[in-house]
Structure formats: structure tokens, C-alpha cells
Design a protein around this motif. Structure first.
Motif, mmCIF file in Angstrom:
data_model
loop_
_atom_site.group_PDB
_atom_site.id
_atom_site.type_symbol
_atom_site.label_atom_id
_atom_site.label_comp_id
_atom_site.label_asym_id
_atom_site.label_seq_id
_atom_site.Cartn_x
_atom_site.Cartn_y
_atom_site.Cartn_z
ATOM 1 N N GLY A 175 3.543 -30.043 12.560
ATOM 2 C CA GLY A 175 4.518 -29.193 13.240
ATOM 3 C C GLY A 175 4.931 -29.783 14.571
ATOM 4 O O GLY A 175 6.129 -29.810 14.913
ATOM 5 N N LYS A 197 7.082 -32.873 14.070
ATOM 6 C CA LYS A 197 8.461 -32.508 13.715
ATOM 7 C C LYS A 197 9.257 -32.147 14.969
ATOM 8 O O LYS A 197 10.421 -32.542 15.118
ATOM 9 N N GLU A 238 12.511 -34.020 16.793
ATOM 10 C CA GLU A 238 13.710 -33.296 17.219
ATOM 11 C C GLU A 238 13.998 -33.497 18.701
ATOM 12 O O GLU A 238 14.978 -32.957 19.237
ATOM 13 N N SER A 292 9.393 -24.314 20.026
ATOM 14 C CA SER A 292 10.161 -23.853 18.866
ATOM 15 C C SER A 292 10.734 -22.459 19.074
ATOM 16 O O SER A 292 11.548 -21.990 18.275
ATOM 17 N N TYR A 301 6.918 -20.921 12.521
ATOM 18 C CA TYR A 301 7.529 -22.255 12.537
ATOM 19 C C TYR A 301 6.951 -23.132 11.426
ATOM 20 O O TYR A 301 7.698 -23.806 10.705
ATOM 21 N N ALA A 327 8.259 -21.997 7.984
ATOM 22 C CA ALA A 327 9.661 -22.342 7.712
ATOM 23 C C ALA A 327 9.880 -23.841 7.607
ATOM 24 O O ALA A 327 10.728 -24.302 6.830
ATOM 25 N N SER A 328 9.144 -24.642 8.398
ATOM 26 C CA SER A 328 9.420 -26.083 8.440
ATOM 27 C C SER A 328 8.543 -26.898 7.490
ATOM 28 O O SER A 328 8.913 -28.017 7.128
ATOM 29 N N LEU A 329 7.400 -26.341 7.064
ATOM 30 C CA LEU A 329 6.496 -27.105 6.203
ATOM 31 C C LEU A 329 6.134 -26.377 4.911
ATOM 32 O O LEU A 329 6.377 -26.874 3.813
ATOM 33 N N LEU A 345 10.848 -34.675 4.822
ATOM 34 C CA LEU A 345 10.743 -33.637 5.845
ATOM 35 C C LEU A 345 10.472 -34.237 7.215
ATOM 36 O O LEU A 345 10.700 -33.586 8.227
#
Length: 661
Positions: free
Chosen positions: A135, A138, A142, A239, A246, A249-251, A325
């Protein structure tokens, strides 16, 4: 026929003992009487050899046939589960493009006889740290933050105490590699039993006492869960949402991990397995309490979920649809060790970004993470080179090492053996590093006494080889693989490096843990404390004998308390030790004021007080003792016990109040 039968019988310990005790066992005697006299003589002459062969067969058992099918593997695993008292097991085996097995063995709920199913959720503990790390990575991709960011600058509200802030600040990478120098959480800060659950910065503040750097950040690795609670808070801060939302939703959802959840209260979920402890011949449920923070160990996942997780790593962080991802190279970044002195010296077999090597021998390198939380022990491993991986968790709180060995052997059964690469041994370069080393990376400072006293390693040259001897763990030969780097005999990759710390002190590092070179009197404190521990049972026995004479009024008044206080101090310490042992087995009780905590508090406190009073009285009344032997015995006993009190007090054990740590 008789010889074959005896060889078989002699290979069974109980029956072999029975044959030795009763050599005229009926069935054997009956068969012997049918033989010719010469055959009987030969048999008697061979009998000692048969018994020897029986012993040899036990000492050198025939190798078991390799496991080649899933059915053989699961049968073998079930035998281990029964032997080690594991009620149920979540198990997943996968390759890059297929799932070999995703399901379970045994029971998820013993009372209701509910079996483990592919969707049964197990608490996988510290494997959660890999999710938290991805997380953050990621968010780093960003552009929200970076691995080298100083935590004090991006989150000044986090209460970090760092005496080296000016030169060695705590960075994000230090949180993920356990190299900040933090203490691990205290025993009363594992579970939260109040309401509501502390979240965000409030969860971080629960660990204020642990967030103190004990050495320069970025120097050595010491496992510390509070660092990952801070990492979870950074996810929330950058985030703008709770870390579990988070990560979901992202992983989790993009990967198809549809049942996985970071819920702090998994016992409310109908898919959740129950955790157990095997006590008094039965499985007893363990309270499934919420851990504080969650980002360090709150993940609950099923066999189906872990199949997706394995393939996510084997396919370089691509989801089930083949979409990346994370950026290419992120997996290599996660596997790389960044911040320790060992890494700076070239060693890469330590703890990376929540990713480390499980096994450094055999046919392949398996990386991953394991996890432990009361009632559950879990492990996740993958091999990029072979394209295979596994995940498992048992709800009996038992170690998974034996099962993992079977799984790795099965997954690598067709792989060739690896050959280590060595370089010539440079004796001249290693000469300054010869000598003795003391362990200096205790996970909890309160338990650091044993590490520093007993974590002694000796490095020496024998012939043309470098040899390492670890106290109580034996001797191993080291083979050089590069400048300052060595591997142990069974290792394939280098696992030890010799380098210097910031003070130019020679250090030996293994997987990030640091051992400092010591002087010639390294043995003084271990021997002194060893003598103090040995004198305690003697003081107890002698005190009991003297108490009889005291009751008979055969001991002069001034000598009564000096003769009895050592015994009473020992009894106090014993009560404290037994009470602490209970708390270790019921860790969720340690945060509350209860009889066990009070016994530890009073027992250790009385041990210190009674030892001190006994020493003072013995010195003050030394001349009143008619028996010089008794006087010197007491003086020696109290002196050694006082050394033990001083050392325990240094680490906070005298009058310890666990509920207030």
C-alpha cells in the motif's frame, strides 16, 4: 526366516528391549527347536550382531520415499497435524498460472465440527505487513511520499524519540525494514480490550514508549511491530482514508481476494476459523481480540484469497486479468535490503521491505513472510525462479516448520540441486574480525538480558577454514563468497558479513542482526549470573533445613533472618516466574490488573527487598556466627543474589507492573 523376523523385531525399540529381557520368547524358541544343532549355534553366534544391526537401523533409518503426489502430501500433513495438535489448516499451493490446491484440512470450529473450507478465514498475523508495505509502495509510485522521506518531516505529529535525529533520522524505509531501532510492543500493548478501537494517530500514540530509537536508525534490524502501526498511519494520512479501505480498494478487490478483510473483530464473521490452544488434553478456544493498530497484523484471509496473493507475486504484481497494479521492478525493490550496515556491505539475505528469505538451502530460494497471533501461526512463501508458492495457517497456534519442509520438498521435487559459489578465503582481511561477539539487537529491551548474556559468538580460524561457534548452538564452518561475506555450510547464499559500525567497531551481521566484538572478559557476567541462578535452589533447600532448626529454637536470634531470607527471596522469585509463565500462555490477560500480574509485581519486588535486607543483616551480624562456613555461605549467596537483583532491576524486572508498561 527366523533371521529376517529378528531383524524386523530388533528394529522396533519396545520389542527389541523385550527380546533382550526375555530371549526365550515362545515363538522364537519354538522355531529354534526345529533347527539343526549347528544352525542353532550359528544363530546364537549371530544374535549379538542382529541386536547391533537393530540399533544401527534406529540410528540410521532408511530414507523415506519422496512425496510425489498431492494425496501423499496432504496425508503426511495430516499426520503432523495430529501429532502437533493442530485442529485445522488452511492450505494453498499455486504456480504462476494454476492453483494446485486451495482448501483446508481438519476443523475450523472444534465445538461445532465445522471443517476448513476454501473460503474459511484465518488470522494470518504479520503477513499483513506485506499488504501494508505494498500500500505504501503504491502511494510512493503515485508521488505522495518516498522511501527516503524523514518521518519527522512528513508526519511531525508521530511521537518518535531519536537522539540521532540530526545525523540519522528515521525514514520511511526504516519503518518497513525494522531498522528504526524501536522497541517491539510491550506485552500489554498487543490487544485492545476497550471501546472504541484506537485508530489513526490514536493507535500510534498507544506505542509512544516503544517509538524510541535505541541505536542509530538504519544500522541494524530488530523486529518492531510499532513501526508498521506508524506505516499504517502514513497510508491514512496520504490516501485520505482508513488504511483498510485503501488496501481493500487498491489491492484486495483488484486481486480478487473477495473474502479477505482487515476487520479487527473477525470473530463476528461467519467465515472465520476459531483459534485454539491445546491444554490438558483438549482444545480450548483463544479469545480473538483486536490487535492495536491493525496495519501490523490484522489481515484475515482464506485459501482462495491466498491463491490470488501467491500468483500476484509470481506474476510480478499483475492481477488476474494481467494488469499491473504496481510498476515493473517494484517486486525487486521489495525484495532488496536497503538500510542496514549489512546491506551497505553487500549482504542481501536479510529483511527487505516486509519480505525475507525463508530458507537459504535446498533447491530454490523461497521468500515471503510468516505470521503469528494467539491461536494462529501462518506462513507465505514463493519462489520466483521456479514459479511456485504456498500459504498456510493453522488454528492451533503451532509452529509450521515441519509442514513447510514437506511443502517445499514437494514443490521442488523436480528441480536440480543448487551449487554454492565460493571465493578463496582471505585470512589476512578477516584477521581483525577474529574473536568473540555479543548480540546487540534485542527485539524487546526488557528481554534483552538473555540476548546480551547468552548471545555469544566466537569466530576463529582452524587450519584453512573460518569457523563460527555460537554459545549453546554449536560450531559451523564459514565459506567465503565475497569481500567480508560468508555462507554457512548448509547455506547456498551468503548469510554473514563482517563490517564496521559508525564508531569503527568490528561487527558481525546476520540477516541484519548485529553482534559487536567484545573484550577478553566477555564471560564474567554470564558466569556470575549463572552462579547466581545455581545458588537459588541451594538457598531454598538449605533454608528449608534451617527453618526446622529455627522452629526448634536451635538457632540464635540474630541469625534467624539471615538464614531464612534467602529462602523466602527465592520462593518469591519462583512464584513470580510461575505467574509470568501463566501470563505468557494467556497473553490477553497481561493488560489487566489481576492475581497473576500482582504475583509477578510482588514476587519480583520481594525478591529484591528480601535479598537486600538479607545481605545487610549478614554483613552486620557476620561476627556473631559461630559457624564460619554458614557465615561465608550466606555472604556468598546474598552477594550473588544481589548481582542478579541488580541486573534484573537494570532491565525493569524488579517490581514490574505489566499493566502499566
Amino acid at each position: 526366516q527366523i533371521l529376517a523376523e529378528l531383524i524386523h523385531l530388533c528394529s522396533i525399540p519396545f520389542i527389541r528391549m523385550y527380546l533382550v529381557m526375555l530371549p526365550t520368547k515362545a515363538i522364537i524358541r519354538q522355531k529354534i527347536t526345529t533347527l539343526s544343532p549347528s544352525a542353532v549355534k550359528r544363530f546364537i553366534a549371530l544374535l549379538p550382531l542382529l541386536l547391533v544391526f537393530g540399533n544401527l537401523s534406529l540410528a540410521n533409518p532408511l530414507p523415506k520415499p519422496p512425496i510425489t503426489t498431492l494425496a501423499q502430501l496432504t496425508d503426511s500433513i495430516q499426520r503432523i497435524m495430529k501429532k502437533q495438535h493442530m485442529p485445522g489448516l488452511m492450505l494453498t499451493l499455486a504456480t504462476r498460472d494454476s492453483v494446485l490446491f486451495a482448501g483446508g484440512l481438519g476443523l475450523a470450529d472444534v465445538a461445532n465440527k465445522r471443517p476448513v473450507q476454501p473460503r474459511t478465514l484465518f488470522r494470518i498475523g504479520s503477513i499483513t505487513k506485506m499488504f501494508t508495505t505494498l500500500g505504501l509502495l503504491k502511494l510512493i509510485e503515485e508521488g505522495k511520499l518516498s522511501l527516503t522521506d524523514e518521518v519527522k518531516k512528513i508526519a511531525p505529529e508521530v511521537p518518535i524519540g531519536n537522539p540521532w535525529e540530526a545525523t540519522h533520522p528515521v525514514r520511511v524505509v526504516n519503518l518497513l525494514e525494522h531498522t528504526a531501532g524501536f522497541d517491539d510492543f510491550s506485552l500489554n500493548r498487543i490487544y485492545f480490550q476497550g471501546t472504541p478501537d484506537p485508530r489513526g494517530l490514536a493507535a500510534v500514540q498507544q506505542f509512544t514508549r516503544s517509538l524510541r530509537c535505541r541505536w542509530r536508525p538504519g544500522e541494524r534490524m530488530s523486529y518492531a511491530n510499532p513501526g508498521f502501526v506508524v506505516a499504517g498511519y502514513l497510508i491514512e494520512k496520504f490516501s485520505k482514508q482508513p488504511y483498510e479501505q485503501y488496501l481493500g480498494a487498491s489491492l484486495l478487490r483488484p486481486l480478487g481476494m473477495n473474502d479477505a478483510t482487515l476487520d479487527l473483530h473477525p470473530d463476528h464473521n461467519p467465515l472465520a476459523a476459531r483459534g485454539y490452544a491445546y491444554e490438558e488434553g483438549q482444545y480450548k478456544p483463544v479469545p480473538m481480540l483486536p490487535i492495536i493498530g491493525g496495519a501490523d497484523g490484522a489481515m484475515n484471509a482464506s485459501a482462495n484469497d491466498m491463491a490470488r496473493w501467491i500468483q500476484f507475486f509470481l506474476n510480478e504484481f499483475k492481477d488476474s486479468a494481467g494488469e499491473s497494479l504496481l510498476k515493473p521492478g517494484t517486486l525487486a525493490e521489495m525484495e532488496r535490503v536497503h538500510s542496514t550496515l549489512a546491506a551497505k556491505a553487500g549482504l542481501q539475505t536479510g529483511y527487505g521491505l516486509a519480505n525475507y528469505i525463508h530458507k537459504n538451502d535446498g533447491k530454490a530460494t523461497f521468500r515471503g513472510h510468516n505470521g503469528g497471533i494467539d491461536g494462529f501461526i501462518s506462513s507465505f512463501g514463493y519462489s520466483q525462479e521456479l514459479g511456485v508458492g504456498y500459504a498456510l495457517s493453522n488454528n492451533g497456534g503451532q509452529g509450521t516448520g515441519a509442514i513447510e519442509d514437506l511443502i517445499r520438498a514437494f514443490l521442488t521435487r523436480n528441480a536440480p540441486e543448487r551449487t554454492p559459489t565460493n571465493t578463496p578465503f582471505d585470512q589476512k582481511a578477516i584477521a581483525p574480525f577474529l574473536g568473540r561477539y555479543r548480540a546487540e539487537t534485542p527485539r524487546n529491551e526488557i528481554f534483552g538480558l538473555a540476548d546480551r548474556l547468552l548471545g555469544v559468538t566466537t569466530v576463529s580460524v582452524m587450519g584453512n577454514q573460518l569457523v563460527v561457534n555460537i554459545l549453546f548452538d554449536g560450531t559451523d564452518t564459514l565459506y567465503q563468497t565475497g569481500p567480508g561475506m560468508f555462507r554457512k555450510k548448509k547455506d547456498v547464499l551468503p548469510s554473514i558479513v563482517f563490517t564496521h559500525d559508525a564508531d569503527q567497531t568490528p561487527v558481525l551481521m546476520q540477516a541484519g542482526s548485529l553482534n559487536v566484538q567484545t573484550g577478553g572478559f566477555w564471560w564474567f557476567w554470564p558466569v556470575l549470573i549463572g552462579l547466581a541462578v545455581c545458588v537459588l535452589p541451594i538457598a531454598l533447600i538449605v533454608g528449608l533445613i534451617w527453618s526446622i532448626f529455627v522452629l526448634r529454637r536451635q538457632v540464635p536470634g540474630p541469625q534467624v533472618w539471615p538464614r531464612l531470607l534467602a529462602m523466602l527471596a527465592t520462593v518469591s522469585l519462583l512464584i513470580a516466574f510461575l505467574s509470568f509463565s501463566h501470563l505468557v500462555g494467556h497473553i490477553w490477560e497481561i493488560a489487566n490488573v489481576n492475581i497473576w500480574n500482582m504475583l509477578v509485581f510482588m514476587g519480583t519486588g520481594l525478591f529484591g527487598v528480601l535479598t537486600g535486607v538479607g545481605l545487610v543483616l549478614t554483613i552486620h551480624r557476620f561476627a556473631l556466627f559461630k559457624s564460619r562456613a554458614a557465615a561465608w555461605f550466606l555472604l556468598t549467596t546474598y552477594g550473588l543474589m544481589a548481582c542478579l537483583v541488580g541486573l534484573l532491576a537494570t532491565y525493569g524486572w524488579i517490581g514490574i507492573r505489566f499493566w502499566m508498561l
